[in-house]
Motif scaffolding. Structure first.
Motif, mmCIF file in Angstrom:
data_model
loop_
_atom_site.group_PDB
_atom_site.id
_atom_site.type_symbol
_atom_site.label_atom_id
_atom_site.label_comp_id
_atom_site.label_asym_id
_atom_site.label_seq_id
_atom_site.Cartn_x
_atom_site.Cartn_y
_atom_site.Cartn_z
ATOM 1 N N ARG A 264 0.818 -1.205 0.000
ATOM 2 C CA ARG A 264 0.000 0.000 0.000
ATOM 3 C C ARG A 264 0.856 1.260 0.000
ATOM 4 O O ARG A 264 1.965 1.268 0.494
ATOM 5 N N ARG A 265 0.255 2.315 -0.521
ATOM 6 C CA ARG A 265 0.926 3.610 -0.547
ATOM 7 C C ARG A 265 -0.018 4.662 0.004
ATOM 8 O O ARG A 265 -1.154 4.791 -0.432
ATOM 9 N N TRP A 266 0.479 5.408 0.996
ATOM 10 C CA TRP A 266 -0.329 6.422 1.662
ATOM 11 C C TRP A 266 -0.575 7.613 0.745
ATOM 12 O O TRP A 266 -1.675 8.119 0.639
ATOM 13 N N MET A 267 0.465 8.059 0.021
ATOM 14 C CA MET A 267 0.321 9.136 -0.958
ATOM 15 C C MET A 267 1.161 8.758 -2.159
ATOM 16 O O MET A 267 2.362 8.575 -2.043
ATOM 17 N N ARG A 268 0.533 8.605 -3.288
ATOM 18 C CA ARG A 268 1.282 8.137 -4.449
ATOM 19 C C ARG A 268 0.815 8.853 -5.704
ATOM 20 O O ARG A 268 -0.302 9.348 -5.755
ATOM 21 N N PRO A 269 1.642 8.890 -6.756
ATOM 22 C CA PRO A 269 1.333 9.702 -7.932
ATOM 23 C C PRO A 269 0.374 9.035 -8.901
ATOM 24 O O PRO A 269 0.682 8.044 -9.529
ATOM 25 N N ALA A 270 -0.818 9.620 -8.991
ATOM 26 C CA ALA A 270 -1.767 9.274 -10.056
ATOM 27 C C ALA A 270 -2.129 7.808 -10.123
ATOM 28 O O ALA A 270 -2.582 7.317 -11.151
ATOM 29 N N ALA A 271 -1.985 7.089 -9.006
ATOM 30 C CA ALA A 271 -2.259 5.650 -8.996
ATOM 31 C C ALA A 271 -1.588 5.008 -10.208
ATOM 32 O O ALA A 271 -2.132 4.123 -10.861
ATOM 33 N N ASN B 103 0.375 15.200 -7.882
ATOM 34 C CA ASN B 103 -0.938 14.921 -7.326
ATOM 35 C C ASN B 103 -0.764 14.373 -5.933
ATOM 36 O O ASN B 103 0.348 14.207 -5.451
ATOM 37 N N GLY B 104 -1.880 14.124 -5.260
ATOM 38 C CA GLY B 104 -1.761 13.639 -3.903
ATOM 39 C C GLY B 104 -3.027 13.007 -3.383
ATOM 40 O O GLY B 104 -4.130 13.261 -3.876
ATOM 41 N N SER B 105 -2.850 12.170 -2.365
ATOM 42 C CA SER B 105 -3.960 11.553 -1.668
ATOM 43 C C SER B 105 -3.556 11.360 -0.224
ATOM 44 O O SER B 105 -2.503 10.798 0.074
ATOM 45 N N VAL B 106 -4.362 11.879 0.681
ATOM 46 C CA VAL B 106 -4.177 11.697 2.110
ATOM 47 C C VAL B 106 -5.564 11.471 2.681
ATOM 48 O O VAL B 106 -6.567 11.732 1.994
ATOM 49 N N PHE B 107 -5.682 10.974 3.889
ATOM 50 C CA PHE B 107 -7.014 10.743 4.434
ATOM 51 C C PHE B 107 -7.897 11.980 4.244
ATOM 52 O O PHE B 107 -7.598 13.049 4.761
ATOM 53 N N GLY B 108 -8.981 11.823 3.479
ATOM 54 C CA GLY B 108 -9.972 12.879 3.328
ATOM 55 C C GLY B 108 -9.878 13.729 2.088
ATOM 56 O O GLY B 108 -10.867 14.376 1.722
#
Length: 393
Positions: free
Chosen positions: A2-9, A340-345
């Motif tokens: 798993r990756r907590w914050m990763r580029p563009a899936a 890009n980014g992804s973090v909880f929420g």
């Protein structure tokens, strides 16, 4: 893994199309964002973007904001849906966590020190942070380019379980991440062998910033933000966000942090500890600020021409599908430069197309730190407006 914050899936989501709903909204002009083009976006194109954005309001996403600046086509800034589950309308000026787009500002701070002669891209990591596997070989350049081979601490299952249970993680500090890195020494690889996305490398860069400057990483990043003239962008020291803000939710299709059985609403994870993502993902901003920043990032604002050139020496993150490459704290997705980014929420994409002088910024208010829901919406908009800008390998 798993990756907590990763580029563009890894750009896989861009290959899927978005649906339509027929919803049409009234465009707004970005205030204080990128230089305004002479005209607003064509109404027919705007209506199609509205359809894409409304279709993105699913799986826990209650709202989205889209910003476009194109010197030929025009500008567009529009909010969709709600900022929370109580029905508060989403607005274009809401603050949200920009997640891994933070890495671009961390890299900017490091590269500014390089330009000032206070740091060298060839310095070894162990000059600043001791006892990291291969630390005597890893250079600052390796860390910036995701080529240091450092174990990604967010892949640790114990960490993931703790973070999913409580994103506030009381008492956490970046030094806890170092302990995880050291505990997984056998999973590190020598630097320079491959480009592999790792949040750990940007946590380490934050500690390098502190060692070189004698200031906190938050203070150093804030100075960079001020130099770039981004008034609604900040590095928080608490779990709170500036007003107004969008609430953030875990996407309801998440496997990392699935909702409670029988829950009628997505899980609210608006409040989280900024010390956990640290210089890999703590910064908060707005779409208008990021629309301005997209062009700054792609054109090397604030850096010497030589350093700006070095920043965009790309290495591949993928080997098939949409072409994804990494520079020094900047991502190239097809022909688009940004991150890009992804973090909880929260999930977002900040991008600029140099050949057209165009910028597209998208945020949605649901993510689990692994999936990047904003990517689907961004990809739909880009395929609509710039269909040749996503070449494949």
């Amino acid at each position: 893994m798993r990756r907590w914050m990763r580029p563009a899936a890894l750009a896989l989501a861009l290959l899927a199309g978005a649906g339509t709903t027929g919803f049409t909204a009234t465009p707004e002009h970005p205030a204080g964002s990128a230089p305004a083009p002479a005209a607003t976006l064509d109404p027919d194109l705007a209506a199609r973007i509205d359809e894409l954005a409304r279709a993105a309001l699913t799986d826990g996403v209650t709202g989205a904001v889209v910003g476009i600046s194109d010197p030929a086509r025009g500008s567009y800034l529009q909010a969709y849906g709600t900022a929370d589950t109580t029905g508060t309308p989403m607005t274009t000026d809401v603050h949200y966590r920009i997640a891994s787009v933070t890495k671009t500002l961390t890299a900017q701070a490091v590269l500014r020190l390089v330009d000032q002669g206070r740091l060298s891209l060839d310095d070894r990591l162990d000059e600043y942070v001791p006892d990291i596997p291969h630390g005597d070989e890893i250079t600052i350049r390796d860390l910036l380019g995701m080529r240091a081979g450092v174990y990604d601490f967010v892949a640790d299952e114990d960490f993931l379980a703790r973070y999913a249970a409580d994103p506030l993680l009381p008492g956490w500090s970046p030094y806890d991440a170092l302990e995880i890195i050291r505990a997984h020494a056998g999973e590190a690889t020598p630097p320079g062998e491959a480009t592999v996305y790792s949040n750990s490398e940007y946590v380490l860069l934050g500690l390098v910033l502190e060692r070189v400057t004698g200031r906190s990483a938050q203070q150093v990043t804030t100075s960079v933000i001020e130099e770039l003239g981004l008034p609604e962008t900040s590095y928080p020291t608490t779990a709170a966000l500036p007003e107004p803000f969008a609430h953030g939710y875990v996407n309801t299709d998440s496997e990392l942090a699935p909702p409670d059985p029988g829950a009628e609403e997505p899980r609210d994870v608006t409040y989280s500890n900024p010390e956990v993502p640290f210089t890999a993902g703590a910064v908060v901003s707005t779409v208008p600020d990021m629309l301005r920043y997209a062009e700054q990032l792609a054109t090397g604002a604030g850096l010497t021409p030589e350093t700006a050139r070095l920043r965009q020496e790309w290495t591949p993150l993928t080997s098939s599908g949409i072409r994804v490459q990494y520079g020094l704290g900047v991502l190239r997705l097809g022909d688009w430069v940004g991150h890009n980014g992804s973090v909880f929420g929260y999930s977002d994409v900040v991008s600029h197309l140099p050949e057209q002088g165009a910028s597209v910024v998208v945020m949605v208010n649901a993510a689990d730190g692994e999936a990047v829901p904003a990517t689907d919406l961004w990809g739909g908009i880009v395929r609509l407006l710039y269909p040749d800008s996503l070449p494949t390998w």
